[in-house]
Design a protein around this motif. Structure first.
Motif, PDB file in Angstrom:
ATOM      1  N   HIS A 110       0.828  -1.212   0.000  1.00  0.00           N
ATOM      2  CA  HIS A 110       0.000   0.000   0.000  1.00  0.00           C
ATOM      3  C   HIS A 110       0.859   1.258   0.000  1.00  0.00           C
ATOM      4  O   HIS A 110       0.621   2.190  -0.794  1.00  0.00           O
ATOM      5  CB  HIS A 110      -0.921  -0.011   1.222  1.00  0.00           C
ATOM      6  CG  HIS A 110      -1.675   1.263   1.414  1.00  0.00           C
ATOM      7  ND1 HIS A 110      -2.722   1.658   0.598  1.00  0.00           N
ATOM      8  CD2 HIS A 110      -1.517   2.268   2.336  1.00  0.00           C
ATOM      9  CE1 HIS A 110      -3.182   2.828   1.000  1.00  0.00           C
ATOM     10  NE2 HIS A 110      -2.480   3.222   2.050  1.00  0.00           N
ATOM     11  N   SER A 116      -4.384   0.634  -3.572  1.00  0.00           N
ATOM     12  CA  SER A 116      -5.493   0.768  -2.634  1.00  0.00           C
ATOM     13  C   SER A 116      -5.386  -0.331  -1.581  1.00  0.00           C
ATOM     14  O   SER A 116      -4.756  -1.367  -1.803  1.00  0.00           O
ATOM     15  CB  SER A 116      -6.822   0.659  -3.375  1.00  0.00           C
ATOM     16  OG  SER A 116      -6.981  -0.657  -3.918  1.00  0.00           O
ATOM     17  N   TRP A 117      -6.035  -0.120  -0.437  1.00  0.00           N
ATOM     18  CA  TRP A 117      -5.936  -1.119   0.630  1.00  0.00           C
ATOM     19  C   TRP A 117      -6.498  -2.471   0.179  1.00  0.00           C
ATOM     20  O   TRP A 117      -5.928  -3.522   0.479  1.00  0.00           O
ATOM     21  CB  TRP A 117      -6.668  -0.628   1.883  1.00  0.00           C
ATOM     22  CG  TRP A 117      -5.861   0.313   2.717  1.00  0.00           C
ATOM     23  CD1 TRP A 117      -6.110   1.641   2.927  1.00  0.00           C
ATOM     24  CD2 TRP A 117      -4.668  -0.001   3.438  1.00  0.00           C
ATOM     25  NE1 TRP A 117      -5.139   2.175   3.739  1.00  0.00           N
ATOM     26  CE2 TRP A 117      -4.241   1.193   4.077  1.00  0.00           C
ATOM     27  CE3 TRP A 117      -3.913  -1.145   3.608  1.00  0.00           C
ATOM     28  CZ2 TRP A 117      -3.097   1.258   4.872  1.00  0.00           C
ATOM     29  CZ3 TRP A 117      -2.764  -1.088   4.401  1.00  0.00           C
ATOM     30  CH2 TRP A 117      -2.373   0.101   5.021  1.00  0.00           C
ATOM     31  N   SER A 178     -17.036  -3.934  -2.504  1.00  0.00           N
ATOM     32  CA  SER A 178     -17.002  -2.941  -3.574  1.00  0.00           C
ATOM     33  C   SER A 178     -18.375  -2.764  -4.192  1.00  0.00           C
ATOM     34  O   SER A 178     -18.681  -1.724  -4.741  1.00  0.00           O
ATOM     35  CB  SER A 178     -15.985  -3.340  -4.645  1.00  0.00           C
ATOM     36  OG  SER A 178     -16.383  -4.536  -5.288  1.00  0.00           O
TER      37      SER A 178
END
Length: 596
Positions: A110, A116-117, A178
């Motif tokens: 990261h 992104s995480w 997501s």
């Protein structure tokens, strides 16, 4: 692309894959290293192969199905009974150690690469796996102490399917998050994978246990079910297929009274084919610009994985073990990444790219960089480091005995008395069972199979005795292990008399030097003598009882010298052309039949 060119390209991939596999065997390197390099050469470097053009819309389904079969194959080796017998520190490494590696790698990814995480955590989960296909060739070259070799070998076997499940769970959690799905949707993915996999595993186990399929149809039936389970689970709930086939394999591996030998033998050839094709395709899809895009951050990340994540996972997970500090240092250095990491990264990179996740195209080159870096670095340095730390085995004194028949078992028991490791191998279960009851270490399977290349533990073994009734198979086994043990440590029964004097009926000097006990000593002759009461006897020589006295003692009977043991308990087989200077204090091992 014309149909003729398509056929030529696919055939060329097969030939190239075979060449990489053979060269890796000769060089004692993991095959995936050469496959990845070859894929980079024919793809982004030379530009002569583009999988996207060749396969089109079929590329993603083909990769998905290949990964499913590879994960199923790995899960077939995950036997719970064997996990119970694994050392406590191995359990810690594949659980606590894997989580520590995952966290450190994810955090570093990261911050160093600005992932992104969610993408960083996914990459971290992909790089916790090692696998037997990269560990075993490395251990054969490095030859660390048996305790360390067993830890690394079992870590590779266990972390493969466990790591695959871990990757699938992390990915499914990312996808459900997501898409703003609730945790109930994520739980549904797990439920479908577990239930479908368990039902399929139970069903196949029931069919095999009750012999409802002929033997020749069993491998094909299992393959068809694996593909069906994968596709069906994905149809019911997206991304549940990989978990389902992994659970199915674990169920079969632990089912009682189920013989999966034919499935294992079939998957050996199939897996080699899939791995060869898959990695040539995956590597050829990488764009050189992607490596450039990774920049120095990727190099720094590799250093963190090698010098921070792995050592931290080893030292923390083995904190309360009996391992010495030098042993922990060696374990902290050796962790080459392998097949599952590359296959999973390519599969999920395609999925995430389809979902429009930024940076997903960098997962594959980053994973391949870690694979190539760890394999190359550790292949070159592991042996010197093992010697420096004092954890390398001395010259291996043990024997791999190909054949577990009556003759081989008696010879194996005779050799075992001299503090050396003896492993007998055979595909005949009755022979293997008799060997185990006699107290011999065994490998149940074909000693020249790809399964043996991955799972046959040869730590401490430096010699081969091919003692089967089939002299042609003995020659094949001798040739197969020549690169592992060296020609001077390969011995086989022959039993062919050369009476014709013609060159075409005589063996070359190289092969004659490996013929055991005598040119007319065959398995049939040894077995016949043992059935008539002949026994293997151990006799120590001295200044007052010389070799001539020994032969004179049995002048009225029959004696066939088999081995001699020197003062350091090194064992020297008698061969057709051996010229052993037997000295006082040495021991003669011979098959002796007293006079009637």
């Amino acid at each position: 692309m014309h149909q003729e060119m398509i056929g030529l390209t696919i055939a060329g991939l097969g030939v190239l894959g075979l060449g990489c596999q053979w060269l890796a065997w000769r060089m004692k390197l993991p095959a995936i290293l050469l496959l990845l390099i070859a894929g980079l050469v024919i793809g982004p470097v030379a530009g002569i192969f583009n999988p996207n053009i060749l396969f089109g819309d079929l590329l993603f389904p083909l990769i998905s199905l290949a990964v499913a079969v590879i994960l199923f194959e790995g899960s077939l080796t995950l036997n719970f009974a064997e996990i119970k017998n694994v050392r406590k520190n191995v359990k810690s490494i594949v659980t606590i150690g894997a989580i520590i590696t995952w966290i450190i790698t994810s955090v570093a990814t990261h911050y160093l690469l600005d992932f992104s995480w969610s993408l960083a955590f996914l990459f971290g989960s992909m790089t916790v796996v090692t696998g037997p296909t990269v560990i075993v060739p490395l251990l054969r070259t490095v030859r660390p102490q048996a305790k360390l070799a067993n830890i690394l070998r079992w870590e590779g076997i266990l972390i493969d399917p466990i790591g695959a499940i871990f990757v699938v769970i992390v990915y499914e959690f990312i996808v459900s998050s997501s898409k703003m799905h609730s945790l109930a949707v994520f739980g549904l993915m797990l439920l479908v994978g577990l239930v479908i996999g368990a039902i399929a595993g139970w069903l196949i186990a029931y069919v095999l246990r009750n012999h409802l399929l002929p033997e020749y149809l069993q491998p094909f039936a299992v393959l068809a079910v694996v593909l069906g389970v994968f596709a069906g689970a994905n149809a019911l709930e997206s991304e549940a297929g990989l978990l389902a086939v992994t659970v199915m394999g674990m169920w079969l591996a632990n089912a009682k009274d189920v013989d999966i030998r034919h499935i294992l033998h079939f998957k050996e050839n199939l897996t080699i084919l899939l791995i060869s094709g898959l990695f040539l395709i995956l590597a050829s899809r990488i764009e050189l610009a992607d490596f450039h895009a990774l920049g120095w951050g990727a190099i720094t990340l590799f250093v963190v994985i090698q010098l921070v994540a792995r050592p931290a996972s080893i030292f923390i997970s083995t904190m309360f073990s009996q391992l010495a500090f030098k042993e922990k240092l060696f374990l902290a250095w050796v962790a080459p990444r392998g097949i599952v990491a590359a296959a999973i990264s390519a599969l999920f990179a395609l999925k995430l790219m389809d979902d429009g996740v930024a940076g997903a195209q960098l997962l594959v080159p980053l994973t391949f960089m870690v694979i190539i870096g760890t394999v190359v670095l550790q292949s070159l340095t592991a042996r010197p480091i093992a010697r420096l730390l004092g954890v390398a085995e001395p010259s291996p004194k043990g024997f791999l005995v190909v054949g577990a028949n009556d003759v081989a078992r008696e010879i194996g028991l005779a050799l075992k008395k001299y503090d050396c490791r003896v492993v007998v191998s055979d595909s005949n279960w009755d022979y293997i069972r008799a060997a185990r009851m006699a107290g011999l270490e065994t490998y149940y399977g074909n000693a020249v199979s790809s399964h043996a290349d991955e799972y046959l533990d040869l730590i401490g073994v430096g010699h081969l005795l091919a003692l089967t009734p089939d002299k042609h198979f003995n020659a094949v086994a001798a040739s197969h292990y020549e690169t592992d043990f060296g020609q001077r440590n390969i011995y086989r029964l022959n039993g062919r008399r050369h009476n014709s004097g013609l060159e075409k009926h005589s063996a070359t000097q190289a092969h004659s030097s490996a013929v055991l006990f005598g040119d007319d000593i065959s398995y049939k002759k040894l077995a016949s003598l043992m059935n008539q009461g002949a026994e293997i006897k151990h006799t120590k020589l001295s200044d007052s009882f010389t070799l001539d006295d020994y032969y004179q003692q049995y002048n009225s009977g029959l004696v066939i010298p088999l081995f001699t043991v020197d003062l350091k308990e090194n064992i020297h087989p008698f061969t057709v052309i051996s010229k052993i200077d037997v000295k006082a204090g040495w021991t003669i091992i011979a098959l002796v039949k007293d006079a009637d």
